[in-house]
Design a protein around this motif. Structure first.
Motif, PDB file in Angstrom:
ATOM      1  N   ASP B  62       0.532  -1.286  -0.091  1.00 12.85           N
ATOM      2  CA  ASP B  62      -0.048   0.018   0.099  1.00 12.85           C
ATOM      3  C   ASP B  62       0.850   1.268  -0.208  1.00 12.85           C
ATOM      4  O   ASP B  62       0.528   2.476  -0.689  1.00 12.85           O
ATOM      5  N   HIS B  63       1.793   1.315   0.625  1.00 13.73           N
ATOM      6  CA  HIS B  63       2.592   2.616   0.853  1.00 13.73           C
ATOM      7  C   HIS B  63       3.381   3.004  -0.609  1.00 13.73           C
ATOM      8  O   HIS B  63       3.366   4.215  -0.693  1.00 13.73           O
ATOM      9  N   ASN B  64       3.917   2.205  -0.995  1.00 12.84           N
ATOM     10  CA  ASN B  64       4.738   2.380  -1.986  1.00 12.84           C
ATOM     11  C   ASN B  64       4.108   2.487  -3.619  1.00 12.84           C
ATOM     12  O   ASN B  64       4.747   2.707  -4.643  1.00 12.84           O
ATOM     13  N   GLY B 110      -5.369  -2.493  -1.367  1.00 15.69           N
ATOM     14  CA  GLY B 110      -5.769  -1.291  -0.667  1.00 15.69           C
ATOM     15  C   GLY B 110      -4.920  -0.767   0.634  1.00 15.69           C
ATOM     16  O   GLY B 110      -3.993  -1.879   1.030  1.00 15.69           O
ATOM     17  N   ILE B 111      -5.231   0.056   1.400  1.00 14.23           N
ATOM     18  CA  ILE B 111      -4.300   0.282   2.347  1.00 14.23           C
ATOM     19  C   ILE B 111      -4.848  -0.532   3.461  1.00 14.23           C
ATOM     20  O   ILE B 111      -6.257  -0.995   3.863  1.00 14.23           O
ATOM     21  N   VAL B 112      -4.010  -1.160   4.297  1.00 14.89           N
ATOM     22  CA  VAL B 112      -4.363  -2.526   5.099  1.00 14.89           C
ATOM     23  C   VAL B 112      -5.544  -2.086   6.249  1.00 14.89           C
ATOM     24  O   VAL B 112      -6.312  -2.968   6.308  1.00 14.89           O
ATOM     25  N   HIS B 113      -5.499  -0.894   6.602  1.00 11.93           N
ATOM     26  CA  HIS B 113      -6.680  -0.548   7.347  1.00 11.93           C
ATOM     27  C   HIS B 113      -7.795  -0.285   6.888  1.00 11.93           C
ATOM     28  O   HIS B 113      -8.961  -0.293   7.437  1.00 11.93           O
ATOM     29  N   VAL B 114      -8.083  -0.185   5.426  1.00 10.33           N
ATOM     30  CA  VAL B 114      -9.259  -0.309   4.778  1.00 10.33           C
ATOM     31  C   VAL B 114      -9.955  -1.560   4.475  1.00 10.33           C
ATOM     32  O   VAL B 114     -10.861  -2.045   4.562  1.00 10.33           O
ATOM     33  N   SER B 133       1.298   2.211  12.775  1.00  8.31           N
ATOM     34  CA  SER B 133       0.665   2.940  13.917  1.00  8.31           C
ATOM     35  C   SER B 133      -0.885   3.128  13.814  1.00  8.31           C
ATOM     36  O   SER B 133      -1.400   3.048  15.082  1.00  8.31           O
ATOM     37  N   HIS B 134      -1.436   3.282  12.592  1.00  9.04           N
ATOM     38  CA  HIS B 134      -2.836   3.391  12.288  1.00  9.04           C
ATOM     39  C   HIS B 134      -3.659   2.086  12.523  1.00  9.04           C
ATOM     40  O   HIS B 134      -4.839   2.070  12.077  1.00  9.04           O
ATOM     41  N   THR B 135      -2.940   0.934  12.959  1.00 11.82           N
ATOM     42  CA  THR B 135      -3.782  -0.305  13.296  1.00 11.82           C
ATOM     43  C   THR B 135      -4.763  -0.030  14.483  1.00 11.82           C
ATOM     44  O   THR B 135      -5.848  -0.662  14.531  1.00 11.82           O
ATOM     45  N   SER B 347      -6.093   8.485   2.240  1.00 13.38           N
ATOM     46  CA  SER B 347      -5.535   7.955   3.413  1.00 13.38           C
ATOM     47  C   SER B 347      -6.594   6.999   4.219  1.00 13.38           C
ATOM     48  O   SER B 347      -7.487   7.099   4.152  1.00 13.38           O
ATOM     49  N   CYS B 348      -5.934   6.144   5.204  1.00 10.59           N
ATOM     50  CA  CYS B 348      -6.471   5.406   5.887  1.00 10.59           C
ATOM     51  C   CYS B 348      -7.580   5.985   6.945  1.00 10.59           C
ATOM     52  O   CYS B 348      -8.438   5.383   7.720  1.00 10.59           O
ATOM     53  N   THR B 349      -7.596   7.431   7.108  1.00  9.74           N
ATOM     54  CA  THR B 349      -8.475   8.046   7.843  1.00  9.74           C
ATOM     55  C   THR B 349      -9.597   8.470   7.192  1.00  9.74           C
ATOM     56  O   THR B 349     -10.790   8.319   7.564  1.00  9.74           O
ATOM     57  N   MET B 411      -0.617  10.302  -1.261  1.00  9.57           N
ATOM     58  CA  MET B 411       0.048  11.614  -0.754  1.00  9.57           C
ATOM     59  C   MET B 411      -0.122  11.740   0.940  1.00  9.57           C
ATOM     60  O   MET B 411       0.285  12.675   1.225  1.00  9.57           O
ATOM     61  N   CYS B 412      -0.582  10.545   1.449  1.00  6.68           N
ATOM     62  CA  CYS B 412      -0.406  10.685   2.807  1.00  6.68           C
ATOM     63  C   CYS B 412       1.122  10.809   3.475  1.00  6.68           C
ATOM     64  O   CYS B 412       1.305  11.329   4.493  1.00  6.68           O
ATOM     65  N   LEU B 413       1.851  10.028   2.482  1.00  7.84           N
ATOM     66  CA  LEU B 413       3.352  10.155   3.058  1.00  7.84           C
ATOM     67  C   LEU B 413       4.044  10.228   1.602  1.00  7.84           C
ATOM     68  O   LEU B 413       3.607   9.688   0.634  1.00  7.84           O
ATOM     69  N   GLY B 414       5.092  10.793   1.683  1.00  7.05           N
ATOM     70  CA  GLY B 414       6.146  10.800   0.456  1.00  7.05           C
ATOM     71  C   GLY B 414       6.777   9.673   0.185  1.00  7.05           C
ATOM     72  O   GLY B 414       8.221   9.682   0.043  1.00  7.05           O
ATOM     73  N   GLY B 436       7.697  17.877   6.208  1.00 12.96           N
ATOM     74  CA  GLY B 436       7.884  16.844   5.310  1.00 12.96           C
ATOM     75  C   GLY B 436       7.052  15.635   5.073  1.00 12.96           C
ATOM     76  O   GLY B 436       7.375  14.840   4.186  1.00 12.96           O
ATOM     77  N   ARG B 437       5.977  15.602   5.895  1.00 13.83           N
ATOM     78  CA  ARG B 437       5.394  14.241   5.543  1.00 13.83           C
ATOM     79  C   ARG B 437       4.726  14.147   4.276  1.00 13.83           C
ATOM     80  O   ARG B 437       4.826  12.729   3.812  1.00 13.83           O
ATOM     81  N   GLN B 438       4.347  14.807   3.505  1.00 17.73           N
ATOM     82  CA  GLN B 438       3.853  14.881   2.234  1.00 17.73           C
ATOM     83  C   GLN B 438       4.725  15.215   1.020  1.00 17.73           C
ATOM     84  O   GLN B 438       4.406  15.086  -0.116  1.00 17.73           O
TER      85      GLN B 438
HETATM   86  S1  SF4 Z   1      -1.293   6.766   7.645  1.00 18.88           S
HETATM   87 FE1  SF4 Z   1      -1.010   7.110   5.682  1.00 18.88          FE
HETATM   88  S2  SF4 Z   1       0.760   5.949   5.180  1.00 18.88           S
HETATM   89 FE2  SF4 Z   1       0.025   5.226   7.030  1.00 18.88          FE
HETATM   90  S3  SF4 Z   1      -1.292   3.555   6.537  1.00 18.88           S
HETATM   91 FE3  SF4 Z   1      -2.601   5.354   6.759  1.00 18.88          FE
HETATM   92  S4  SF4 Z   1      -2.634   5.722   4.459  1.00 18.88           S
HETATM   93 FE4  SF4 Z   1      -1.004   4.607   4.491  1.00 18.88          FE
END
Ligand code: SF4
Lengths: 210, 463
Positions: B62-64, B110-114, B133-135, B347-349, B411-414, B436-438
């Motif tokens: 998901d991240h890359n 997809g994003i693991v948390h989704v 961490s967003h587990t 993003s997972c949010t 774009m949640c993280l660069g 620098g997060r994005q």
């Molecule tokens: S916070 Fe961003 S980078 Fe981390 S899992 Fe959620 S969407 Fe992916």
């Protein structure tokens, strides 16, 4: 634990007096692309240490350094101990943040508080995170302004200043793991039978989890 | 004894209670992605170990992953060589150990948390971990869910357990019901703004109150997701009929076991009179839309207010000043005067179907403001993408000038091609506004999907 084990960390100490230093600051996401566990030291605090944008393939010796940043200044280039504000290491779970500190040469971090996951990750990599009150931390800051050097005695849980000592709290189990350098997986596999028993009971009472 | 939900979950997973106040906690579900797992698999192989219970693991990249993939995409097409190596490494490791894997082309990628909740991998009462961490997101289903580091990923693979210390119980009771135009993102940003990013250190936070009962699972996930921004590894919400309804069509539990499962899940709430180590009440009845102005999620304010004026006697002044400079702001500057360059919805949010519907409702028939150089809508998973397309949302976004992308962290993280350029100002529905997060020197303002959509149309925060 056997009192004969000595564990002392002594060396140059640098202070970055900022709260909430997050893992993206400690090591930017760009460097998380490595599949290795070592070699992150040059990218520690990348955004503060260099003026140009880096990436994992760029030779850091060719990059423009920010001469004002403490870890670029002698003798702090060789820091072993880092003194920071509250909530250090908040943010992501990336262990790369701890690997970067370790690879740079940091052995101990003194903070008012830490992000939980970061705190745990430190112990897995032999870095000692010390949590002390703001008052005590101010004493440490005063001391290193004059002396630059700090001596931390983990066995006796004290930070030694010129004429006084600051005691710190740490859980016995975590202390032991740093001092003995034990491998968690080996320890846990010693309980394999209990885990198997727990697991089979669990699948009897909650078969949908199988 | 009257137990909290966290106490119940903890007790139910405790294999051994060591006398040094650590416990061995059994893990039911382990999610893996490409960034925090390669070193763990490497360690496993070095020790000649195998995953303890292969079926507990689910993996996806998901991240890359690039979010412009078209129809004929495979891992080999990832342009960034180093990203590609990580994704390939995950594929190889999953195939070597026979781990359930959703590849880059799967509708379930997809994003693991989704993908966890929407495919029924996340079930109430489970313990769930991931090297991310967003587990905490999964706690919305009354699960013991937490982010772990890579050493712990290896430990869970090898032993199916974590060796950890029990957290303290923090209860956050939300008082009142805000206006229906206020989203759960505003609520969690307001909680962090009020209590700070370290309030949850060492704690599991349980959220409750009439508001929590009234909102959807998607909205609950947004709140638990950002527990980590409040410092807490674990965020929790009790099981109720909303949880049950959400799971109905997603879980695959045999009829024989279903009643037992439902009966057990019913118990997943704090007992009356359960005692919390800390209990905080927050009144949200008059809440306004929230927007972050600085480089920590606690640096947040009302949409119609201003960047703070710094009091030099405030111990936070150094940190605040640095943030204002980094963000290219002036003290006291009205938020409405900020001009935005980019908008990121994802993003997972906030990348679930409900979020996308909210955005579509605002931008339908409108056009992006001319000063918005790029606006992305990135669905959290292949399933969200298909659902949105079946509702015609993709057309609404594209007609308004948004780019409709393929699922990933984006774009949640660069870490992938979606990034901010230095000094670009972005309205983002993600969770972190760190420096620098994005993208290097990028400027992130955290907002709800609703406010992000309005900013896309106006180019600034409308009054
Ligand atoms: S916070 Fe961003 S980078 Fe981390 S899992 Fe959620 S969407 Fe992916």
């Amino acid at each position: 634990m056997n009192k004969n084990y000595q564990h002392v960390i002594e060396g140059i100490s640098a202070e970055i007096a900022i709260d909430n230093i997050d893992t993206d600051q400690i090591i930017p996401t760009e460097y998380l692309k490595s599949i290795k566990k070592y070699g992150f030291g040059d990218f520690l605090f990348d955004g503060w240490r260099y003026k140009d944008e880096g990436n994992i393939q760029k030779d850091t010796s060719q990059r423009e350094q920010n001469e004002d940043f403490i870890l670029n200044i002698d003798p702090y280039k060789k820091s072993k101990i880092l003194v920071v504000g509250k909530n250090f290491g908040c943010g992501s779970s990336r262990e790369h943040a701890v690997w970067a500190l370790r690879d740079f040469g940091i052995e101990c971090i003194i903070a008012e508080s830490f992000g939980d996951i970061f705190y745990n990750n430190c112990f897995k990599n032999g870095i000692l995170p010390i949590q002390i009150s703001q008052d005590k931390k101010n004493h440490v800051s005063e001391h290193i302004k004059e002396n630059k050097n700090l001596r931390v005695d983990l066995t006796n849980q004290s930070i030694q200043l010129e004429s006084s000592e600051i005691q710190f709290e740490i859980e016995e189990s975590l202390k032991e793991r740093i001092i003995l350098g034990q491998d968690d997986i080996d320890i846990t596999l010693g309980y394999a039978n209990q885990i198997k028993q727990f697991e089979s009971n669990r699948f009897v009472s909650k078969p949908w989890l199988k | 004894m009257n137990k909290t939900l966290y106490d119940k979950l903890w007790d139910d997973h405790e294999v051994i209670n060591f006398d040094n106040d650590e416990s061995l906690i059994y893990i039911d579900r382990h999610f893996l992605h490409e960034v925090t797992s390669p070193q763990a698999f490497e360690g496993l192989k070095q020790k000649s170990l195998k995953p303890w219970r292969i079926k507990s693991n689910v993996a996806t990249p998901d991240h890359n992953v690039p979010t412009v993939r078209g129809n004929k995409f495979d891992t080999a097409s990832i342009e960034d060589e180093i990203s590609k190596i990580q994704v390939i490494e995950l594929e190889k490791n999953c195939s070597e150990f026979d781990i359930h894997f959703h590849d880059i082309n799967s509708n379930k990628q997809g994003i693991v948390h989704v993908i966890g909740p929407e495919n029924g991998y996340t079930l109430p009462g489970m313990s769930i971990v991931c090297g991310d961490s967003h587990t905490s997101t999964h706690g919305a289903f009354a699960t013991l869910a937490m982010g772990i580091g890579t050493s712990e990923v290896e430990h869970v693979l090898a032993t199916q357990c974590l060796r950890i210390k029990k957290l303290r119980n923090l209860g956050i009771k939300l008082i009142g019901l805000p206006d229906p135009s206020i989203t759960s993102k505003d609520v969690i940003l307001y909680i962090i703004r009020t209590l700070g990013t370290d309030i949850g250190n060492g704690h599991a936070i349980e959220f409750f109150g009439d508001y929590i009962k009234s909102i959807s699972m998607e909205a609950r996930m947004t709140i638990c997701n950002m527990s980590i921004e409040a410092g807490a590894k674990v965020g929790l919400i009790a099981y109720d009929s909303v949880t049950e309804k959400y799971l109905e069509e997603r879980m695959s539990i045999s009829n024989k076991d279903l009643q037992n499962a439902l009966d057990y899940w019913e118990t997943l709430k704090s007992d009356d009179g359960a005692s919390y180590d800390d209990l905080i009440e927050i009144d949200i009845s008059n809440l306004k839309p929230q927007i972050s102005w600085g480089t920590s999620p606690e640096m947040t304010t009302d949409f119609d207010s201003s960047v703070p004026i710094i009091d030099s006697a405030d111990p936070k002044n150094v940190t605040y000043k640095k943030a204002i400079d980094y963000m290219g702001l002036q003290e006291g500057q009205p938020i409405s005067s900020l001009s935005f360059d980019k908008v990121f919805i994802g993003s997972c949010t906030n990348s679930r179907i409900e979020d996308l519907r909210l955005v579509a409702g605002i931008v339908d028939g409108k056009k992006l403001s001319p000063n918005i150089k790029e606006a992305l809508v990135v669905p959290g998973s292949g399933m969200v993408k298909l659902q949105a397309q079946s509702e015609g949302l993709d057309k609404i976004f594209e007609n308004a000038g948004f780019q409709w992308r393929d699922p990933g962290c984006s774009m949640c993280l660069g870490m992938n091609p979606d990034r901010l350029s230095p000094e670009e100002r972005c309205a983002s529905t993600s969770n972190r506004n760190f420096e620098g997060r994005q993208g290097t020197r990028g400027r992130t303002h955290l907002v709800s999907p609703l406010l992000a959509a309005k900013i896309a149309i106006h180019g600034s925060v409308p009054n």
